[in-house]
Design a protein around this motif. Structure first.
Motif, mmCIF file in Angstrom:
data_model
loop_
_atom_site.group_PDB
_atom_site.id
_atom_site.type_symbol
_atom_site.label_atom_id
_atom_site.label_comp_id
_atom_site.label_asym_id
_atom_site.label_seq_id
_atom_site.Cartn_x
_atom_site.Cartn_y
_atom_site.Cartn_z
ATOM 1 N N ARG A 58 9.844 8.794 -6.437
ATOM 2 C CA ARG A 58 8.652 9.375 -7.058
ATOM 3 C C ARG A 58 7.406 8.604 -6.631
ATOM 4 N NH1 ARG A 58 7.271 8.496 -13.285
ATOM 5 N NH2 ARG A 58 5.232 9.497 -13.294
ATOM 6 N N ALA A 62 4.234 10.013 -4.486
ATOM 7 C CA ALA A 62 2.894 9.922 -5.073
ATOM 8 C C ALA A 62 1.958 9.104 -4.173
ATOM 9 C CB ALA A 62 2.967 9.300 -6.470
ATOM 10 N N THR A 65 0.901 11.242 -1.198
ATOM 11 C CA THR A 65 -0.060 12.250 -1.651
ATOM 12 C C THR A 65 -1.421 11.611 -1.918
ATOM 13 O OG1 THR A 65 1.715 13.570 -2.612
ATOM 14 C CG2 THR A 65 -0.514 14.010 -3.404
ATOM 15 N N GLU A 125 0.053 9.089 -9.154
ATOM 16 C CA GLU A 125 -0.039 10.525 -9.447
ATOM 17 C C GLU A 125 -1.382 10.857 -10.099
ATOM 18 O OE1 GLU A 125 4.755 11.313 -10.045
ATOM 19 O OE2 GLU A 125 3.501 11.001 -11.818
#
Length: 130
Positions: A58, A62, A65, A125
């Motif tokens: 995860r 993140a 991104t 995130e």
């Protein structure tokens, strides 16, 4: 031996848990199920390690991104910050995992790694929004 010296190891463990947090099984049904069935230190550490892998995936997603959303100087800053964060997380969790000299240190250290990874994934995130 007085009461204060008997409680010192427990106080140290409680302090470390407060400083680095504890892996919340409520955040992950798989972790809760695993921990509910863990009867040994090794099993608890394994539960934390398994969930840490999930949170690390995860975190990596993140990070990619968030990095793609940055431009110019901010992109380099995020790369630098992430490298420093990894060093800090690792050092902090080694410290958390060596407080008492007992087997609980292994659980505390692996829980620290899990908590910090989960928290950092959420921070990354949040850089790019929902």
């Amino acid at each position: 031996m007085n009461r204060r010296s008997l409680l010192a190891p427990f106080a140290a463990s409680a302090l470390l848990l407060a400083l680095c947090g504890t892996a919340s099984a409520a955040d992950s049904p798989a972790l809760k199920t695993c921990m509910d069935g863990a009867n040994t230190t090794a099993a608890m550490v394994n539960c934390n390690a398994t969930e840490t892998k999930v949170q690390d995936e995860r975190l990596n997603k993140a990070y990619k991104t968030a990095l793609a959303a940055q431009e110019g100087k901010r992109k380099q800053q995020l790369q630098d910050v992430q490298r420093l964060w990894i060093k800090y997380r690792d050092a902090n969790c080694v410290f958390a995992g060596s407080a008492t000299g007992g087997t609980i240190d292994q659980v505390n250290g692996s829980g620290c790694l899990l908590d910090m990874t989960r928290t950092r994934a959420q921070e990354l995130e949040n850089l790019v929004g929902p």
